[in-house]
Write an enzyme that holds these catalytic residues in place. Sequence first.
Site, mmCIF file in Angstrom:
data_model
loop_
_atom_site.group_PDB
_atom_site.id
_atom_site.type_symbol
_atom_site.label_atom_id
_atom_site.label_comp_id
_atom_site.label_asym_id
_atom_site.label_seq_id
_atom_site.Cartn_x
_atom_site.Cartn_y
_atom_site.Cartn_z
ATOM 1 N N SER A 130 -14.166 -83.280 59.116
ATOM 2 C CA SER A 130 -15.390 -82.976 58.388
ATOM 3 C C SER A 130 -16.588 -83.400 59.231
ATOM 4 C CB SER A 130 -15.388 -83.726 57.063
ATOM 5 O OG SER A 130 -16.467 -83.304 56.289
ATOM 6 N N CYS A 166 1.768 -64.814 36.674
ATOM 7 C CA CYS A 166 1.477 -63.657 37.523
ATOM 8 C C CYS A 166 2.317 -63.572 38.800
ATOM 9 C CB CYS A 166 -0.016 -63.600 37.867
ATOM 10 S SG CYS A 166 -0.594 -64.988 38.837
ATOM 11 N N HIS A 212 -22.119 -79.278 54.247
ATOM 12 C CA HIS A 212 -22.849 -80.547 54.312
ATOM 13 C C HIS A 212 -24.251 -80.344 54.863
ATOM 14 C CE1 HIS A 212 -19.568 -83.130 53.141
ATOM 15 N NE2 HIS A 212 -18.766 -82.488 53.973
ATOM 16 N N ILE A 241 -17.586 -78.227 50.973
ATOM 17 C CA ILE A 241 -19.022 -78.521 50.967
ATOM 18 C C ILE A 241 -19.656 -78.031 52.265
ATOM 19 C CG2 ILE A 241 -20.767 -80.356 50.711
ATOM 20 C CD1 ILE A 241 -18.703 -80.342 48.427
ATOM 21 N N CYS A 284 -2.509 -71.824 34.672
ATOM 22 C CA CYS A 284 -1.029 -71.768 34.687
ATOM 23 C C CYS A 284 -0.483 -71.799 36.110
ATOM 24 C CB CYS A 284 -0.522 -70.564 33.913
ATOM 25 S SG CYS A 284 -0.317 -69.074 34.893
HETATM 26 C C1 LIG Z 1 -9.751 -83.847 53.110
HETATM 27 C C2 LIG Z 1 -10.704 -83.007 53.881
HETATM 28 C C3 LIG Z 1 -11.970 -82.730 53.387
HETATM 29 C C4 LIG Z 1 -12.867 -81.967 54.116
HETATM 30 N N1 LIG Z 1 -14.051 -81.597 53.557
HETATM 31 C C5 LIG Z 1 -14.911 -80.842 54.261
HETATM 32 C C6 LIG Z 1 -16.115 -80.401 53.685
HETATM 33 O O1 LIG Z 1 -16.366 -80.569 52.502
HETATM 34 N N2 LIG Z 1 -16.996 -79.748 54.460
HETATM 35 C C7 LIG Z 1 -16.756 -79.513 55.762
HETATM 36 O O2 LIG Z 1 -17.649 -78.986 56.424
HETATM 37 N N3 LIG Z 1 -15.592 -79.854 56.333
HETATM 38 C C8 LIG Z 1 -14.657 -80.489 55.596
HETATM 39 N N4 LIG Z 1 -13.463 -80.833 56.129
HETATM 40 C C9 LIG Z 1 -13.171 -80.446 57.502
HETATM 41 C C10 LIG Z 1 -12.717 -78.994 57.617
HETATM 42 O O3 LIG Z 1 -11.805 -78.659 56.613
HETATM 43 C C11 LIG Z 1 -12.082 -78.820 58.987
HETATM 44 O O4 LIG Z 1 -12.954 -79.317 59.952
HETATM 45 C C12 LIG Z 1 -11.784 -77.379 59.305
HETATM 46 O O5 LIG Z 1 -11.089 -76.759 58.270
HETATM 47 C C13 LIG Z 1 -10.986 -77.327 60.601
HETATM 48 O O6 LIG Z 1 -10.678 -75.998 60.846
HETATM 49 P P1 LIG Z 1 -9.830 -75.619 62.121
HETATM 50 O O7 LIG Z 1 -9.825 -74.143 62.192
HETATM 51 O O8 LIG Z 1 -10.336 -76.360 63.298
HETATM 52 O O9 LIG Z 1 -8.375 -76.188 61.832
HETATM 53 P P2 LIG Z 1 -7.218 -75.541 60.916
HETATM 54 O O10 LIG Z 1 -7.753 -74.956 59.687
HETATM 55 O O11 LIG Z 1 -6.162 -76.575 60.775
HETATM 56 O O12 LIG Z 1 -6.695 -74.346 61.795
HETATM 57 C C14 LIG Z 1 -5.913 -74.536 62.944
HETATM 58 C C15 LIG Z 1 -4.928 -73.397 63.011
HETATM 59 O O13 LIG Z 1 -4.236 -73.453 64.246
HETATM 60 C C16 LIG Z 1 -2.885 -73.086 64.019
HETATM 61 N N5 LIG Z 1 -2.101 -73.626 65.122
HETATM 62 C C17 LIG Z 1 -1.849 -74.917 65.415
HETATM 63 N N6 LIG Z 1 -1.120 -75.014 66.534
HETATM 64 C C18 LIG Z 1 -0.908 -73.755 66.976
HETATM 65 C C19 LIG Z 1 -0.216 -73.198 68.080
HETATM 66 N N7 LIG Z 1 0.388 -73.978 68.980
HETATM 67 N N8 LIG Z 1 -0.178 -71.845 68.227
HETATM 68 C C20 LIG Z 1 -0.816 -71.037 67.319
HETATM 69 N N9 LIG Z 1 -1.479 -71.530 66.238
HETATM 70 C C21 LIG Z 1 -1.528 -72.866 66.081
HETATM 71 C C22 LIG Z 1 -2.572 -73.715 62.682
HETATM 72 O O14 LIG Z 1 -1.451 -73.105 62.064
HETATM 73 C C23 LIG Z 1 -3.866 -73.477 61.927
HETATM 74 O O15 LIG Z 1 -3.840 -72.263 61.214
HETATM 75 C C24 LIG Z 1 -12.515 -81.537 55.402
HETATM 76 C C25 LIG Z 1 -11.236 -81.803 55.892
HETATM 77 C C26 LIG Z 1 -10.328 -82.481 55.116
HETATM 78 C C27 LIG Z 1 -8.932 -82.677 55.586
#
Ligand SMILES: Cc1cc2nc3c(=O)[nH]c(=O)nc-3n(C[C@H](O)[C@H](O)[C@H](O)COP(=O)(O)OP(=O)(O)OC[C@H]3O[C@@H](n4cnc5c(N)ncnc54)[C@H](O)[C@@H]3O)c2cc1C
Length: 481
Positions: free
Chosen positions: A340, A444, A50, A48, A439
């Site tokens: 989120s 695939c 938001h 979403i 599926c």
């Molecule tokens: C259930 C749920 C529902 C949500 N719904 C929404 C929504 O509808 N709308 C919204 O805006 N947000 C939503 N969110 C929040 C959103 O998904 C997250 O805020 C966002 O995806 C975070 O992204 P990120 O890049 O910070 O973290 P991540 O996607 O976790 O990326 C972090 C990356 O760092 C890498 N990493 C970790 N440690 C190391 C290391 N030491 N060295 C190298 N790489 C490393 C990991 O492998 C990973 O790829 C939701 C979250 C959840 C869990």
Amino acid sequence: MQYDVVVVGAGVTGCAVAMELSRYDLRVAVLEKTEDVCTGTSKANSAIVHAGFDAMPGTAMAKFNVLGSRAMPALCRRLNIPYKRCGALVLCFEAEDLPRLEELLRRGEKNGVEELRILDQAELRALEPNVSEQAVAALYAPTSAIVCPFELTAAMAENAARNGCNFFFERPVTGLERGGDGWTLRTPQGDVDCLCVVNAAGVYADELHNAVGGDPVRIVGRRGEYCLLDKKAGSLVSRTVFQLPGKLGKGVLVTPTVHGNILVGPTADDVEDKEATETTDEGLARLLSTARRSVPSLPRGQTITSFAGLRAHLARDEHDFIVGGVDGAPGYYEAIGIESPGLTAAPAIGSYLAGLCADYLKAFERTDYDPGRDRVVRMDELSFDERAALIRENPAYGQIICRCEGVTEGEIIDAIRRVPGARSVDGVKRRTRAGMGRCQGGFCMPKVMELLSRELGVPQTELTKNGGAPWLVGLTRKEEE
Ligand SMILES: Cc1cc2nc3c(=O)[nH]c(=O)nc-3n(C[C@H](O)[C@H](O)[C@H](O)COP(=O)(O)OP(=O)(O)OC[C@H]3O[C@@H](n4cnc5c(N)ncnc54)[C@H](O)[C@@H]3O)c2cc1C
């Protein structure tokens, strides 16, 4: 090689930072511990955009949410990815809870969210006939939208790479040290030196933060489980339907996806293990019964898969993101506790953190920055004549590989050849939707593996589903025992 900036983590936050950094005359690299972009929380969420009525006014969450939500339509247009402004409803089931709904409306207005209004029961049911008759009113947010988190993250990474950013996968950062005028990042493949670091490591971001200094923080994984329903159920709701939020977050929603499915979720349960993304019978049952309060006709039989994601929840009283620098750590910047609405906020956080790095390094914006990315072909979005013309040009677009989602060989080859491109079966799935249908890859997957093997020049026995040790093929039953 010494980089000006190294981003740790290739989730939606890290890729947004990398994309925004690539506007500047800087040498930028992203170090990601897994095999691809979008393998952490960014791949398992509600998708979403938001509107911004939930976060407390004055918080970083509210600020980046609203900025990100406003930036998203233009960003999705320029990166050629789906964005649908479907709107959202927050249901109120008890007349005595109406003040809480009104409070949400006022909070949204304070945050700068436009067009919010409260609907009575008749207006609500006129908009969403399948919503429960028990709902007495709803907050309506027409600016709420949906995106595809995989495509958003991959597209930002591609734009960064197109503008010179280097991506390194299976390159975990195991430690970092300040030395001279920069930072040394430790990885199993050797040290990487840079002047600036951006910590976008999701649920693991606390580890790097605590290694740098400042007030220690602790991130707890807050698991959210989901059920994805078949496209047959796709007309159940046209808007994202929330319930009034509780202490643990925005609660269970029922929402359309940009690809025509219905998504139901998430639960909210704190877990110790930061890799605990398995679903549970209990969680899914709880989820469906809570969701049926909003949409009583929700069909369990249409569930095609379930999954879970971990919110990077900061264990402290204040519910907010930490975005910025750390005192006493020059050139170190971070995005911590990005739960989120982190997907929505990513473009705004990316722009802010890239700006901090550019100021610190006194960098200039490049005049040759390319804002786009190579066009992605989606055969199911083309007219008959357009498809015919494309197939004449490249017959691979005439070979259907994923029958459920109608994905062709041409689309899969394109996903593998992009930079950064798919290296695993799930990498292909996230970029093309091959294996995302009813599926779930049953038909695939072998063909996808053949294509991966041919394009990457590696035997199928070395391919993986999602990184790590190969396990898909190659073991006979005897070897397994
Ligand atoms: C259930 C749920 C529902 C949500 N719904 C929404 C929504 O509808 N709308 C919204 O805006 N947000 C939503 N969110 C929040 C959103 O998904 C997250 O805020 C966002 O995806 C975070 O992204 P990120 O890049 O910070 O973290 P991540 O996607 O976790 O990326 C972090 C990356 O760092 C890498 N990493 C970790 N440690 C190391 C290391 N030491 N060295 C190298 N790489 C490393 C990991 O492998 C990973 O790829 C939701 C979250 C959840 C869990």
